[in-house]
Motif scaffolding. Structure first.
Motif, PDB file in Angstrom:
ATOM      1  N   PHE A 134      -3.282  15.043   4.789  1.00  0.00           N
ATOM      2  CA  PHE A 134      -3.556  13.662   5.175  1.00  0.00           C
ATOM      3  C   PHE A 134      -2.822  13.365   6.492  1.00  0.00           C
ATOM      4  CE2 PHE A 134      -2.983   9.004   3.829  1.00  0.00           C
ATOM      5  CZ  PHE A 134      -4.312   8.689   4.002  1.00  0.00           C
ATOM      6  N   ASN A 164      -5.566  15.372  -0.959  1.00  0.00           N
ATOM      7  CA  ASN A 164      -6.579  14.945  -0.019  1.00  0.00           C
ATOM      8  C   ASN A 164      -6.293  15.743   1.242  1.00  0.00           C
ATOM      9  OD1 ASN A 164      -8.254  13.622   1.756  1.00  0.00           O
ATOM     10  ND2 ASN A 164      -7.165  11.672   1.714  1.00  0.00           N
ATOM     11  N   ALA A 214      -4.538   1.814  -5.020  1.00  0.00           N
ATOM     12  CA  ALA A 214      -5.726   1.980  -4.181  1.00  0.00           C
ATOM     13  C   ALA A 214      -6.827   2.819  -4.811  1.00  0.00           C
ATOM     14  CB  ALA A 214      -5.333   2.580  -2.831  1.00  0.00           C
ATOM     15  N   LYS A 215      -6.503   4.005  -5.289  1.00  0.00           N
ATOM     16  CA  LYS A 215      -7.553   4.943  -5.643  1.00  0.00           C
ATOM     17  C   LYS A 215      -7.901   4.873  -7.133  1.00  0.00           C
ATOM     18  CE  LYS A 215      -7.274   6.035  -1.319  1.00  0.00           C
ATOM     19  NZ  LYS A 215      -6.387   6.974  -0.698  1.00  0.00           N
ATOM     20  N   GLY A 252       0.838  -1.209   0.000  1.00  0.00           N
ATOM     21  CA  GLY A 252       0.000   0.000   0.000  1.00  0.00           C
ATOM     22  C   GLY A 252       0.864   1.247   0.000  1.00  0.00           C
ATOM     23  N   CYS A 253       0.241   2.352  -0.395  1.00  0.00           N
ATOM     24  CA  CYS A 253       0.960   3.625  -0.440  1.00  0.00           C
ATOM     25  C   CYS A 253       1.343   4.075   0.970  1.00  0.00           C
ATOM     26  CB  CYS A 253       0.091   4.662  -1.135  1.00  0.00           C
ATOM     27  SG  CYS A 253       0.888   6.241  -1.361  1.00  0.00           S
ATOM     28  N   TYR A 257     -12.664  14.016  -3.293  1.00  0.00           N
ATOM     29  CA  TYR A 257     -13.101  14.796  -2.131  1.00  0.00           C
ATOM     30  C   TYR A 257     -13.437  16.225  -2.496  1.00  0.00           C
ATOM     31  CZ  TYR A 257     -10.200  10.974  -0.515  1.00  0.00           C
ATOM     32  OH  TYR A 257      -9.655   9.735  -0.350  1.00  0.00           O
ATOM     33  N   ASN A 313       1.600  16.637  -1.381  1.00  0.00           N
ATOM     34  CA  ASN A 313       0.505  15.748  -1.751  1.00  0.00           C
ATOM     35  C   ASN A 313      -0.278  16.426  -2.867  1.00  0.00           C
ATOM     36  OD1 ASN A 313      -2.681  14.836  -0.296  1.00  0.00           O
ATOM     37  ND2 ASN A 313      -1.501  13.715  -1.805  1.00  0.00           N
ATOM     38  N   ASP A 331       3.644  12.496  -2.476  1.00  0.00           N
ATOM     39  CA  ASP A 331       2.517  11.560  -2.383  1.00  0.00           C
ATOM     40  C   ASP A 331       1.607  11.834  -3.587  1.00  0.00           C
ATOM     41  OD1 ASP A 331       0.254  10.112  -1.865  1.00  0.00           O
ATOM     42  OD2 ASP A 331       0.033  10.756   0.221  1.00  0.00           O
ATOM     43  N   LEU A 360       4.963   5.432   2.091  1.00  0.00           N
ATOM     44  CA  LEU A 360       5.220   6.667   2.843  1.00  0.00           C
ATOM     45  C   LEU A 360       6.033   6.372   4.101  1.00  0.00           C
ATOM     46  CD1 LEU A 360       1.663   8.213   2.434  1.00  0.00           C
ATOM     47  CD2 LEU A 360       3.785   9.244   1.573  1.00  0.00           C
ATOM     48  N   TYR A 416       0.937  11.239   7.562  1.00  0.00           N
ATOM     49  CA  TYR A 416       2.344  11.686   7.565  1.00  0.00           C
ATOM     50  C   TYR A 416       2.805  11.924   8.995  1.00  0.00           C
ATOM     51  CZ  TYR A 416       0.657  12.997   2.877  1.00  0.00           C
ATOM     52  OH  TYR A 416       0.056  12.998   1.649  1.00  0.00           O
ATOM     53  N   ILE A 459      -0.619   9.622  -4.944  1.00  0.00           N
ATOM     54  CA  ILE A 459      -1.591   8.529  -5.008  1.00  0.00           C
ATOM     55  C   ILE A 459      -2.777   8.904  -5.923  1.00  0.00           C
ATOM     56  CG2 ILE A 459      -2.798   9.257  -2.880  1.00  0.00           C
ATOM     57  CD1 ILE A 459      -2.310   5.581  -3.638  1.00  0.00           C
ATOM     58  N   TYR A 460      -3.063  10.208  -6.059  1.00  0.00           N
ATOM     59  CA  TYR A 460      -4.167  10.638  -6.946  1.00  0.00           C
ATOM     60  C   TYR A 460      -3.672  11.108  -8.314  1.00  0.00           C
ATOM     61  CZ  TYR A 460      -6.809  10.243  -2.677  1.00  0.00           C
ATOM     62  OH  TYR A 460      -7.386   9.736  -1.536  1.00  0.00           O
ATOM     63  N   ARG A 469      -3.668  -3.470  -1.077  1.00  0.00           N
ATOM     64  CA  ARG A 469      -2.408  -3.068  -0.473  1.00  0.00           C
ATOM     65  C   ARG A 469      -1.227  -3.159  -1.435  1.00  0.00           C
ATOM     66  NH1 ARG A 469      -4.015  -0.027   1.547  1.00  0.00           N
ATOM     67  NH2 ARG A 469      -2.365   0.412   3.022  1.00  0.00           N
TER      68      ARG A 469
HETATM   69  C1  LIG Z   1      -5.627   6.926   0.426  1.00  0.00           C
HETATM   70  C2  LIG Z   1      -4.375   7.691   0.548  1.00  0.00           C
HETATM   71  C3  LIG Z   1      -3.132   7.057   0.758  1.00  0.00           C
HETATM   72  C4  LIG Z   1      -3.019   5.606   1.160  1.00  0.00           C
HETATM   73  O1  LIG Z   1      -3.087   4.702   0.182  1.00  0.00           O
HETATM   74  P1  LIG Z   1      -3.008   3.132   0.515  1.00  0.00           P
HETATM   75  O2  LIG Z   1      -2.446   2.554  -0.723  1.00  0.00           O
HETATM   76  O3  LIG Z   1      -4.396   2.674   0.776  1.00  0.00           O
HETATM   77  O4  LIG Z   1      -2.127   2.917   1.698  1.00  0.00           O
HETATM   78  C5  LIG Z   1      -1.986   7.840   0.771  1.00  0.00           C
HETATM   79  N1  LIG Z   1      -2.049   9.174   0.637  1.00  0.00           N
HETATM   80  C6  LIG Z   1      -3.218   9.816   0.478  1.00  0.00           C
HETATM   81  C7  LIG Z   1      -3.214  11.293   0.346  1.00  0.00           C
HETATM   82  C8  LIG Z   1      -4.418   9.112   0.437  1.00  0.00           C
HETATM   83  O5  LIG Z   1      -5.584   9.770   0.324  1.00  0.00           O
END
Ligand SMILES: *Cc1c(COP(=O)(O)O)cnc(C)c1O
Length: 426
Positions: free
Chosen positions: A152, A202, A262-263, A124-125, A355, A198, A230, A129, A155, A232-233, A271
């Motif tokens: 988020f 988020n 994940a997203k 998982g992200c 969001y 980020n 980060d 991190l 951190y 992730i998005y 994960r």
């Molecule tokens: C959801 C999210 C993550 C975590 O991702 P996982 O792969 O579920 O651990 C990390 N950073 C941000 C900003 C998120 O919104």
């Protein structure tokens, strides 16, 4: 006694009074480990209105209502790997070579060139991190890292557990949630060892422009502080917006990029995350090796998902990604319009992510002393729950999750508006 003799030989202390009772204490790391969302939410007295079904706009998990599902290709990739039976053993701790190569290829766009050796797969992200913060910041040396506010909370959780302190840099709401560059720079000291970005954000739903990213990187370059990005998005941005990856800017700043499935692929429970060691200037050679060492602590990520990863990344059609973005964008529009009917709220139209952040004009709601109380009362009267901004280190805001089904989102906005209009005082 025999054991005391042995102890003397080995220079160990002899315990004269053996304890009568058990005293088993958690370690400092464990004691310093806090979940800031739980800390806040568990302290709220959340009692929904029994007359109205609960609508949770709080959970950052796109799968809970079942309206958003992974692509057929994603499912099939897992089924095949499971049946093949070729991924049941241990993988290298940094991940299978072909899975790492697939991530490198997936992220090599817009002029960014990533090599297989730059990719480390993680659980998982969040775990990406954790490795990145752990590898760059040292609790015993009093290091600190810079993190965004609002941001988020993980951190801070990850840093403080290992004795690393965090310093917030402010994002400016009226500037489309860009970082306050002066404030960011003022937070840097001799012990600052990383800046966490980020983007897209988020909880803000904002997307940094290329210029803004360049300005942040320029500060990092001047102070020679690496970036933890980060992302992730990444590419989860609405039509007309552009995601610019930190790596694409050739800034000379060494960057650890964090991401995962994940997203964008709608499988947070699987994960699967990654770290990309992006280092144009060779500043990260020791860091790369140290990250490999850290990956050995837990021997990497789940091998079934790793095995399926090349198919997932290569075969998921663009139409799947487009459809997800269209849905989220439509939901953002709906929520934005719905909340226009609520007195005393100022929603911020997101440019991407899942969001929307909403400002609560607290002075218009004298009945409530804080955003926490606002959220609690909204649950009590309307059975709608949103995470208060305090979960993201900012007061007087709340975050709305846009992944829930359209009808529910609409209903939630109607109830939020009724709640606000009932309690608004001019
Ligand atoms: C959801 C999210 C993550 C975590 O991702 P996982 O792969 O579920 O651990 C990390 N950073 C941000 C900003 C998120 O919104």
């Amino acid at each position: 006694m025999l054991d005391n003799k042995l102890k003397e030989q080995n220079n160990l202390t002899i315990i004269e009074d053996k304890p009568e009772v058990w005293k088993v204490e958690p370690s400092t790391t464990a004691k310093n480990c806090r979940n800031f969302i739980r800390d806040i939410v568990d302290n709220l007295d959340l009692k929904p209105n029994p007359e109205k079904p609960v609508i949770a706009l709080s959970l950052g998990d796109p799968t809970i209502y079942g309206n958003l599902t992974p692509s057929e290709e994603t499912i099939q990739a897992i089924v095949s790997i499971l049946e093949e039976g070729s991924c049941n053993g241990y993988a290298p701790s940094v991940g299978y070579e072909n899975a790492r190569a697939a991530v490198a290829e997936y992220l090599s766009h817009d002029g960014v060139n990533i090599n297989t050796k730059d990719v480390i797969l993680c659980s998982g992200c969040s775990s990406s991190l954790e490795h990145c913060i752990t590898v760059l910041a040292d609790g015993v040396k009093n290091h600190n890292i810079l993190i965004p506010r609002p941001g988020f909370p993980i951190y801070r959780t990850l840093a403080e557990a290992i004795g690393v302190s965090v310093r917030y840099y402010n994002l400016i709401p009226e500037n489309n949630w860009e970082a306050d560059l002066h404030h960011l720079e003022s937070q840097i000291d001799q012990n600052t060892t990383a800046i966490v970005l980020n983007n897209p954000s988020n909880p803000c739903g904002s997307v940094f422009s290329e210029d803004h990213l360049r300005n942040i990187l320029e500060i990092a370059y001047r102070y020679k502080i690496p970036i933890i990005a980060d992302e992730i998005y990444e590419r989860l941005v609405f039509s007309g917006e552009k995601f610019v990856s930190t790596a694409s800017l050739n800034s000379g700043v060494p960057i650890l990029i964090c991401g995962g499935l994940a997203k964008r692929f709608l499988v947070p429970g699987w994960r699967l995350g990654w770290i990309v060691v992006y280092d144009e200037i060779g500043a990260f050679e020791n860091i790369r090796n140290a990250l490999i060492c850290l990956s050995q602590r837990t021997i990497g990520s789940n091998t079934l998902i790793q095995g399926a990863l090349p198919s997932i990344l290569q075969n998921t059609p663009q139409s799947f990604h487009d459809e997800l973005i269209n849905t989220l964008s439509k939901h953002a529009q709906l929520a934005y319009e719905g909340l226009q009917n609520a007195k005393g709220l100022s929603p911020f139209m997101p440019q991407g992510t899942m969001y929307m952040i909403v400002e609560i004009q607290m002075q218009k709601f004298p009945l409530f002393h804080s955003g926490l109380e606002f959220a609690q009362k909204m649950m009590e009267e309307e059975s709608v729950f949103c995470l208060p901004g305090d979960c993201f280190a900012i007061s007087g805001f709340m975050r709305i999750v846009l992944t829930i089904p359209e009808e529910l989102l609409q209903e939630a906005c109607v109830r939020i508006a009724e709640f606000c209009n009932r309690h608004y005082v001019n």
